[in-house]
Design a protein around this motif. Structure first.
Motif, PDB file in Angstrom:
ATOM      1  N   VAL A  78     -39.177  12.104 -12.437  1.00  0.00           N
ATOM      2  CA  VAL A  78     -37.876  12.642 -12.032  1.00  0.00           C
ATOM      3  C   VAL A  78     -36.723  11.731 -12.467  1.00  0.00           C
ATOM      4  N   LEU A  79     -36.959  10.420 -12.556  1.00  0.00           N
ATOM      5  CA  LEU A  79     -35.867   9.521 -12.919  1.00  0.00           C
ATOM      6  C   LEU A  79     -35.457   9.684 -14.373  1.00  0.00           C
ATOM      7  N   GLN A  80     -36.352  10.182 -15.208  1.00  0.00           N
ATOM      8  CA  GLN A  80     -36.007  10.395 -16.617  1.00  0.00           C
ATOM      9  C   GLN A  80     -35.268  11.711 -16.831  1.00  0.00           C
ATOM     10  N   GLN A  81     -35.318  12.590 -15.846  1.00  0.00           N
ATOM     11  CA  GLN A  81     -34.684  13.903 -16.013  1.00  0.00           C
ATOM     12  C   GLN A  81     -33.166  13.785 -16.008  1.00  0.00           C
ATOM     13  N   GLN A  82     -32.526  14.643 -16.758  1.00  0.00           N
ATOM     14  CA  GLN A  82     -31.066  14.700 -16.768  1.00  0.00           C
ATOM     15  C   GLN A  82     -30.661  16.166 -16.799  1.00  0.00           C
ATOM     16  N   PRO A  83     -30.647  16.815 -15.616  1.00  0.00           N
ATOM     17  CA  PRO A  83     -30.339  18.250 -15.582  1.00  0.00           C
ATOM     18  C   PRO A  83     -28.934  18.523 -16.114  1.00  0.00           C
ATOM     19  N   SER A  84     -28.805  19.609 -16.846  1.00  0.00           N
ATOM     20  CA  SER A  84     -27.509  19.986 -17.402  1.00  0.00           C
ATOM     21  C   SER A  84     -26.599  20.486 -16.280  1.00  0.00           C
ATOM     22  N   ALA A 108     -28.190  23.232   3.436  1.00  0.00           N
ATOM     23  CA  ALA A 108     -29.058  23.183   2.249  1.00  0.00           C
ATOM     24  C   ALA A 108     -28.330  22.519   1.091  1.00  0.00           C
ATOM     25  N   LEU A 109     -27.044  22.806   0.961  1.00  0.00           N
ATOM     26  CA  LEU A 109     -26.243  22.183  -0.096  1.00  0.00           C
ATOM     27  C   LEU A 109     -26.147  20.677   0.134  1.00  0.00           C
ATOM     28  N   ARG A 110     -25.974  20.258   1.375  1.00  0.00           N
ATOM     29  CA  ARG A 110     -25.892  18.823   1.672  1.00  0.00           C
ATOM     30  C   ARG A 110     -27.212  18.116   1.364  1.00  0.00           C
ATOM     31  N   ARG A 111     -28.333  18.768   1.683  1.00  0.00           N
ATOM     32  CA  ARG A 111     -29.633  18.147   1.388  1.00  0.00           C
ATOM     33  C   ARG A 111     -29.852  18.011  -0.110  1.00  0.00           C
ATOM     34  N   LEU A 112     -29.463  19.044  -0.862  1.00  0.00           N
ATOM     35  CA  LEU A 112     -29.583  18.973  -2.316  1.00  0.00           C
ATOM     36  C   LEU A 112     -28.735  17.836  -2.868  1.00  0.00           C
ATOM     37  N   GLN A 113     -27.502  17.725  -2.390  1.00  0.00           N
ATOM     38  CA  GLN A 113     -26.634  16.659  -2.875  1.00  0.00           C
ATOM     39  C   GLN A 113     -27.232  15.285  -2.572  1.00  0.00           C
ATOM     40  N   ARG A 114     -27.758  15.096  -1.340  1.00  0.00           N
ATOM     41  CA  ARG A 114     -28.329  13.797  -0.973  1.00  0.00           C
ATOM     42  C   ARG A 114     -29.522  13.455  -1.867  1.00  0.00           C
ATOM     43  N   ARG A 115     -30.370  14.427  -2.124  1.00  0.00           N
ATOM     44  CA  ARG A 115     -31.541  14.184  -2.967  1.00  0.00           C
ATOM     45  C   ARG A 115     -31.119  13.817  -4.390  1.00  0.00           C
ATOM     46  N   GLU A 116     -30.116  14.535  -4.922  1.00  0.00           N
ATOM     47  CA  GLU A 116     -29.672  14.253  -6.287  1.00  0.00           C
ATOM     48  C   GLU A 116     -28.976  12.897  -6.389  1.00  0.00           C
ATOM     49  N   LEU A 117     -28.195  12.552  -5.364  1.00  0.00           N
ATOM     50  CA  LEU A 117     -27.574  11.229  -5.369  1.00  0.00           C
ATOM     51  C   LEU A 117     -28.628  10.130  -5.343  1.00  0.00           C
ATOM     52  N   ALA A 133     -24.554   7.798 -18.701  1.00  0.00           N
ATOM     53  CA  ALA A 133     -25.361   8.888 -18.141  1.00  0.00           C
ATOM     54  C   ALA A 133     -25.149   9.003 -16.638  1.00  0.00           C
ATOM     55  N   VAL A 134     -25.040   7.866 -15.964  1.00  0.00           N
ATOM     56  CA  VAL A 134     -24.834   7.891 -14.505  1.00  0.00           C
ATOM     57  C   VAL A 134     -23.495   8.533 -14.166  1.00  0.00           C
ATOM     58  N   LEU A 135     -22.437   8.133 -14.871  1.00  0.00           N
ATOM     59  CA  LEU A 135     -21.115   8.718 -14.620  1.00  0.00           C
ATOM     60  C   LEU A 135     -21.139  10.214 -14.860  1.00  0.00           C
ATOM     61  N   SER A 136     -21.771  10.624 -15.930  1.00  0.00           N
ATOM     62  CA  SER A 136     -21.833  12.044 -16.283  1.00  0.00           C
ATOM     63  C   SER A 136     -22.590  12.834 -15.228  1.00  0.00           C
ATOM     64  N   GLU A 137     -23.730  12.306 -14.761  1.00  0.00           N
ATOM     65  CA  GLU A 137     -24.531  13.046 -13.787  1.00  0.00           C
ATOM     66  C   GLU A 137     -23.852  13.112 -12.424  1.00  0.00           C
ATOM     67  N   LEU A 138     -23.213  12.034 -12.007  1.00  0.00           N
ATOM     68  CA  LEU A 138     -22.470  12.077 -10.744  1.00  0.00           C
ATOM     69  C   LEU A 138     -21.368  13.135 -10.798  1.00  0.00           C
ATOM     70  N   SER A 139     -20.699  13.236 -11.935  1.00  0.00           N
ATOM     71  CA  SER A 139     -19.622  14.213 -12.086  1.00  0.00           C
ATOM     72  C   SER A 139     -20.164  15.635 -12.136  1.00  0.00           C
ATOM     73  N   ALA A 140     -21.269  15.838 -12.860  1.00  0.00           N
ATOM     74  CA  ALA A 140     -21.862  17.178 -12.937  1.00  0.00           C
ATOM     75  C   ALA A 140     -22.349  17.639 -11.571  1.00  0.00           C
ATOM     76  N   LEU A 141     -22.900  16.717 -10.787  1.00  0.00           N
ATOM     77  CA  LEU A 141     -23.333  17.069  -9.433  1.00  0.00           C
ATOM     78  C   LEU A 141     -22.130  17.482  -8.586  1.00  0.00           C
TER      79      LEU A 141
END
Length: 901
Positions: A78-84, A108-117, A133-141
């Motif tokens: 999961v750590l290698q994944q980078q969802p679009s 449910a939205l809050r749980r998803l956000q916590r897991r992705e963070l 990559a970290v900046l991009s993923e935080l922004s996409a989330l």
């Protein structure tokens, strides 16, 4: 296992901390034996676990809270994944669609956000992903969460109103989210713009925006999504929560300031109607990138340099220090402001992309490009490491040696000395490059010797020059320059006597620059009483003074008085409210008197609006509740109201509904000059699902039969504000009867105790200094509930304003007298602090600020020697409030307490 532990603990800077978190995690696991076997037998697993918990207490707490996440994180890919971004939005929709109830969807939205963070942070800490990559993923989330929250808000609003929003609405991301460079635990800066709309659609959009912000900021057991800041919108906190595109363009064309051009450089459509968002950005382009540069490069650089200098005092803050993150961002934005009007390729909201673009356009050398990119990424890594420890919005370097050692280790330095050397070298390079970009302002004329009260002599001299001469783009006339030169010594001396002298001069200079008629402001400064009030407002209530930026007549009327019948509603409110603030700061009013003055203004404007609408003959009254009913308004307070009418046929009832809607529209949209008040009518029987206006008979029947205890409790602060005298008298009589008939039972005390517990906010990341001065244990609500409990216990009529109610009950309950008087004093201190959240710090909520600079300002204004002393005093006040509330509640609950007859 002991051998493995010895080897791995030798590699971490704080072995005891690592072992404590390991013990906590194993104890929280469903099957500790399996966890220990995994740590022993999977190569590198224990090392990675120790790195996570050593680098971040938040990561440790999150894995202890849900131990199953450990296996998901460290034994899968999961750590290698980078969802679009598209995949994240689909995930948001999928998790929310599983539930039918709004509260379940939002959790449910809050749980998803916590897991992705957690996924992003773990990949960051373990070095699986680089900073880009970290900046991009935080922004996409954040984009995906914002989109989900907006859809939920629109659906909720449509369900309440029975009608969908039929105009396009764009959500623009600003700041770091706009640049897709978001950091951990960051506020998100947003602006909402909608298409041309009729009144009904406009009101539905505003209602949806309120619900949207509530969804994003609400704290629940599942946590909070994002602190959301809409104050960068036109007219800031005083403006409408959202504007139509024509109104937005009109604002920027007529009143847009330089900083707003700079802010919009980073605007990006992130949610809502993305196609319409692109249309909005295209329409704003002529303001952001004007064909004719309105300031010379030296003047533009000086304006930005002045704003940077005001921040540079925070030398341990990686964002605001000299050579820090902000200096890089502002310097690059100056180059964009100067050259992007002709070079379209420079129009990017991203800081990193702007570095590349500026180098490609030969506006940065290859060396400068490499140094700035490297410096920015390094400083952002430091920022992330600081924030990940407790998931707090901090930029301040630790002072303790142990914490600095852990930070250096986390950033892969051999020790503190190596880290400090790298930071110093980075700052030196940034300063050298950016000072060249900003083209230092011309030499400042020597000012008189400055009193020692000023912190930054260089910046004060810049401010004095601009006060005396005007800024480069708006110079004073020769006569005004002479008048200001004569005023300079007395201004310096009197500003130095204020608690925040540097801030006083900075606010005054901004007012001078913004006001259309500087000569009128200079005339006021020449009068000692007006100058004293202006300096006090500038030092301690700059947000209030900002309301007068573009209204010099209102500013003059604050001091000269006027025939109020000749003023429109917006100007009358500004004159009265700012005048009341000035009297409070000068000691002519106490906090109760100030709130009463604001409430009197709200009453007058509501009565004026109602009097203009004489079309309906049916009896109609407005009932005030909450802080409005209790005469405790402060800037930004909503008006909680209920509209009641007499009996009548369908036509009369519809006329009453129209009358209420017109009244709300008058109070919320006074001629395009920004909202007077937010009006909240949801406390009516059956809440937002009921008609806006309720008949007097239905209201009384509801309270006789179905009203919950909290609804009856709300009547303790109810009063009729305006309307037909006969109906008003009947309603007042009903309130007296209803409150007299509500003495508390043991069950009622228990219900109020449960309700109070439910109001307490949840500390999302278990921050030691998370304090909501209104709702946390010992906050203002405890003081209010104490007064109301005692009033209800005796079948009282009116709790009203909390502090006089506590004083009254102290006389009525002598066994609690001293305790209640001390609680009264503490409640007044909390209300004063709440007020300065709004007028000094421009913070709309009630959370004690996390930023050390804001705490320092607050401490100075409230009379504390430093921020730590302020925090200690606040914690002690709230601890004592809760102890007294519990003691009095227990005495009332026991039934043994007796009120003095």
């Amino acid at each position: 296992m002991e051998t493995l532990l010895d080897r791995e603990l030798a590699e971490v800077p704080d072995p005891e901390r690592a072992l404590v978190h390991l013990d906590r995690f194993v104890e929280a696991s469903f099957n500790p034996t399996t966890v220990l076997e995994d740590l022993l037998r999977v190569p590198g697993l224990l090392r990675r676990f120790f790195r996570l918990v050593t680098c971040s207490r938040w990561l440790a707490d999150t894995m202890v809270r849900d131990a199953s996440l450990f296996r998901w994180l460290l034994t899968t890919d999961v750590l290698q994944q980078q969802p679009s971004p598209a995949a994240l939005r689909e995930q948001v929709q999928a998790v929310m669609e599983r539930f039918t109830k709004g509260a379940q969807r939002r959790n449910a939205l809050r749980r998803l956000q916590r897991r992705e963070l957690l996924r992003i942070a773990a990949a960051d800490v373990l070095g699986v992903k680089d900073m880009r990559a970290v900046l991009s993923e935080l922004s996409a989330l954040a984009d995906a969460v914002v989109a989900g929250a907006w859809e939920e808000a629109c659906a909720t609003t449509a369900q309440r109103s029975g009608t969908d929003i039929t105009v396009p609405v764009a959500i623009l991301a600003l700041g770091k989210l706009g640049g897709q460079e978001l950091n951990y635990s960051s506020d998100i800066d947003l602006m909402l713009v909608f298409g041309e709309a009729d009144e009904g659609n406009s009101q539905r959009v505003i209602a949806a925006v309120k619900e949207f912000v509530r969804i994003l900021t609400e704290v629940t057991p599942e946590g909070m999504l994002y602190r959301t800041d809409l104050r960068l919108r036109p007219d800031g906190g005083a403006g409408a929560l959202a504007l139509s595109l024509p109104a937005t363009l009109a604002y920027y064309e007529s009143r847009g300031a330089l900083w707003e051009r700079q802010m919009l450089l980073r605007a990006r459509a992130c949610a809502g109607d993305l196609r319409f968002g692109r249309t909005v950005l295209q329409a704003l382009a002529p303001f952001v990138y004007p064909r004719t540069v309105q300031q010379l490069p030296s003047e533009l650089g000086r304006d930005v340099q002045q704003r940077l200098t005001q921040l540079h005092a925070l030398e341990d803050n990686v964002k605001h220090m000299r050579g820090g993150i902000r200096q890089i961002e502002f310097s690059l934005q100056v180059l964009q402001l100067l050259h992007a009007p002709r070079l379209v390729e420079l129009r990017t909201p991203s800081t990193l992309q702007s570095i590349n673009a500026l180098a490609s356009a030969s506006l940065l050398t290859l060396e400068e490009e490499a140094l700035l990119r490297d410096a920015y990424l390094f400083l952002r890594r430091v920022e992330h490491a600081l924030q990940l420890e407790a998931f707090e919005q901090t930029h301040t370097l630790p002072r303790e040696v142990e914490d600095l050692q852990r930070l250096a280790w986390q950033l892969d330095f051999a020790g503190v000395e190596a880290f400090t050397r790298r930071l110093t070298d980075t700052r030196t390079a940034v300063q050298r490059i950016c000072e060249g970009v900003l083209a230092p302002a011309a030499a400042v004329d020597e000012a008189p010797d400055l009193p020692s009260a000023y912190r930054d002599a260089g910046n004060v001299r810049l401010l004095l020059r601009d006060l005396s001469n005007g800024r480069g783009s708006r110079p004073h006339s020769a006569r005004d320059r002479g008048r200001m030169q004569e005023l300079q010594p007395v201004l310096l001396e009197e500003a130095a006597a204020e608690c925040l002298p540097d801030e006083a001069l900075a606010t005054l200079e901004r007012l001078m620059y913004r006001t259309p008629v500087p000569a009128a402001l200079i005339a006021m400064l020449e009068q000692a009483p007006a100058r004293r009030m202006l300096l006090r407002l500038a030092a301690t209530a700059p947000v209030e003074l900002r309301r007068l930026d573009t209204d010099p007549l209102a500013l003059e009327l604050v001091f000269t008085g006027c025939d109020e019948t000749q003023l429109d509603a917006a100007r009358l409110q500004r004159v009265r409210d700012v005048g009341a603030m000035g009297r409070l700061l000068l000691g002519d009013l106490d906090i109760d008197g100030y709130s009463a003055a604001l409430t009197e203004t709200a009453d007058a404007l509501l009565q004026r609006a109602l009097a203009r609408d004489d079309a309906a003959d049916i009896p109609f009254v407005v009932l005030a509740l909450g802080k409005y009913g209790g005469r405790e308004l402060i800037p930004g307070s909503d008006l909680d109201v209920i509209f009641l009418c007499g009996e009548g046929g369908a036509a009369e009832q519809e006329a009453a509904q129209r009358r209420a809607r017109r009244l709300i529209a008058d109070l919320q949209s006074p001629g395009g000059a920004g909202r007077l008040y937010e009006v909240d009518a949801r406390l009516r029987p059956e809440g937002g699902s009921a008609p806006l206006v309720v008949t007097h008979r239905a209201w009384r029947r509801y309270h006789d039969g179905r009203a919950a205890l909290w609804e009856r409790q709300s009547l303790l602060r109810a009063r009729v504000v305006a309307g037909a005298p006969d109906l008003a008298a009947e309603v007042e009589a009903d309130i007296r009867g209803l409150t007299a008939a509500m003495p508390l039972s043991r069950a009622g005390v228990g219900e109020i105790s449960r309700m109070r517990a439910e109001m307490e906010p949840r500390n999302r990341f278990r921050r030691a200094e998370f304090i909501d001065i209104k709702r946390s244990p010992g906050g203002l609500v405890d003081c209010e509930f104490t007064a109301q409990l005692l009033t209800m216990a005796a079948g009282g009529r009116d709790a009203g304003n909390t502090s006089p109610a506590l004083q009254r009950e102290a006389a009525a309950w002598p066994q609690h007298g001293e305790r209640l008087m001390r609680m009264r004093d503490r409640s007044l201190r909390l209300r004063r602090m709440q007020l300065f959240f709004r007028v000094l710090l421009d913070l709309p909520g009630n959370h004690f600020p996390e930023d050390e600079g804001q705490r320092r300002l607050l401490a100075a204004v409230l009379g504390f020697t430093d921020a730590k002393t302020l925090l200690t005093s606040l914690q002690e006040d709230m601890r004592r409030n809760r102890a007294d509330f519990d003691s009095i509640r227990a005495a009332v609950f026991s039934g043994d307490d007796e009120r003095k007859e």
